[in-house]
Design a protein around this motif. Structure first.
Motif, PDB file in Angstrom:
ATOM      1  N   UNK A 140       0.846  -1.197   0.000  1.00  0.00           N
ATOM      2  CA  UNK A 140       0.000   0.000   0.000  1.00  0.00           C
ATOM      3  C   UNK A 140       0.880   1.245   0.000  1.00  0.00           C
ATOM      4  N   UNK A 141       0.324   2.422  -0.329  1.00  0.00           N
ATOM      5  CA  UNK A 141       1.105   3.652  -0.221  1.00  0.00           C
ATOM      6  C   UNK A 141       1.682   3.769   1.186  1.00  0.00           C
ATOM      7  N   UNK A 142       2.882   4.332   1.275  1.00  0.00           N
ATOM      8  CA  UNK A 142       3.566   4.379   2.569  1.00  0.00           C
ATOM      9  C   UNK A 142       2.730   5.108   3.613  1.00  0.00           C
ATOM     10  N   UNK A 143       2.034   6.188   3.201  1.00  0.00           N
ATOM     11  CA  UNK A 143       1.204   6.910   4.151  1.00  0.00           C
ATOM     12  C   UNK A 143       0.119   6.036   4.769  1.00  0.00           C
ATOM     13  N   UNK A 144      -0.480   5.159   3.960  1.00  0.00           N
ATOM     14  CA  UNK A 144      -1.501   4.232   4.458  1.00  0.00           C
ATOM     15  C   UNK A 144      -0.868   3.232   5.426  1.00  0.00           C
ATOM     16  N   UNK A 145       0.314   2.714   5.059  1.00  0.00           N
ATOM     17  CA  UNK A 145       1.006   1.773   5.937  1.00  0.00           C
ATOM     18  C   UNK A 145       1.346   2.429   7.269  1.00  0.00           C
ATOM     19  N   UNK A 146       1.834   3.667   7.239  1.00  0.00           N
ATOM     20  CA  UNK A 146       2.168   4.382   8.479  1.00  0.00           C
ATOM     21  C   UNK A 146       0.918   4.542   9.343  1.00  0.00           C
ATOM     22  N   UNK A 147      -0.200   4.909   8.724  1.00  0.00           N
ATOM     23  CA  UNK A 147      -1.449   5.096   9.463  1.00  0.00           C
ATOM     24  C   UNK A 147      -1.885   3.794  10.138  1.00  0.00           C
TER      25      UNK A 147
END
Length: 254
Positions: A140-147
């Motif tokens: 997934x996009x890194x921002x989604x993974x971080x969230x």
């Protein structure tokens, strides 16, 4: 709740918490394993599971501060990147904290062993997980993974640093020490969001949090210097085995 917040700590427990904080700061800044050391230390000091979890989150704020102080070299020029991922970390940490505060204590005690096993398996199989995650169509996009990782971090957090380090290391070709430093600060954003809610509404044991935080500050300040020159695989394996043992014990007692 009030009794938990003000429960006295004897000399032996204070020593255990301070030394546990040093170990937590070291392992957190080196390999993303802070909670797999600090949470058992809080349980060993006689603090109930949910109180131990929220106290742990508050105390680990000092780990981010120590890592930032010890990683100034690696953090140069990373401000925008940290801010971008920090927003996702704050959102996820808040969601995780709200989820925890709506979880009954008996249910949490049954969930914790599984979460610790998840963290231990993430340590033992980190490289295969990285390889799987890197396959086309699965990342997934890194921002989604971080969230998503921050939600887990706000709820419990054991090995959240490992998961975040794995995700961030796939998105940037850079020295591990740099990725590790950025990971520590982004995870700190998640902890701040959760800690604010816990400080206001959850049974934080403030004496234990202060002792643990003091040790974490020292350990996390030293850790970045060690990660530049120390292999962390033996550390990961040893802590994963200890975590699986702890999970078995908690499952039995729950």
């Amino acid at each position: 709740m009030g009794n938990v917040r003000s429960r006295p700590v004897n000399t032996g427990q204070a020593t255990l918490l301070f030394l546990g904080g040093i170990g937590s700061g070291l392992t957190g800044s080196m390999a993303g394993l802070a909670s797999l050391v600090s949470y058992p230390a809080l349980l060993a000091a006689g603090i109930p599971p949910i109180a131990a979890n929220v106290t742990n989150t508050v105390a680990l704020l000092s780990s981010a501060a120590g890592s930032a102080a010890g990683s100034r070299r690696e953090l140069r020029g990373q401000g925008r990147r940290i801010l971008r991922h920090g927003v996702a970390g704050v959102a996820g940490g808040t969601a995780g904290a709200l989820l925890l505060m709506s979880t009954p204590s008996d249910a949490f005690e049954r969930i914790v062993p599984g979460l610790i096993v998840l963290g231990a398996l993430a340590l033992l199989f980190r490289e295969p997980l990285r390889a799987w995650y890197a396959r086309p169509g699965r990342r997934p996009p890194l921002g989604v993974a971080v969230f998503l990782i921050a939600i887990y971090g706000g709820y419990f957090g054991a090995a959240a640093g490992v998961l975040l380090l794995a995700a961030m290391s796939l998105a940037a070709a850079e020295p591990l020490a740099v990725t590790n430093a950025v990971k520590s600060i982004v995870l700190g954003f998640s902890n701040v969001a959760a800690a604010v809610l816990y400080a206001l509404f959850a049974p934080v044991h403030w004496t234990a949090a202060a002792l643990l935080a003091a040790g974490c500050l020292i350990g996390s300040w030293i850790g970045p210097a060690l990660v530049r020159r120390t292999p962390e695989k033996p550390l990961r394996v040893a802590i994963a085995i200890a975590a699986l043992t702890l999970a078995g014990f908690l499952w039995h007692t729950a």
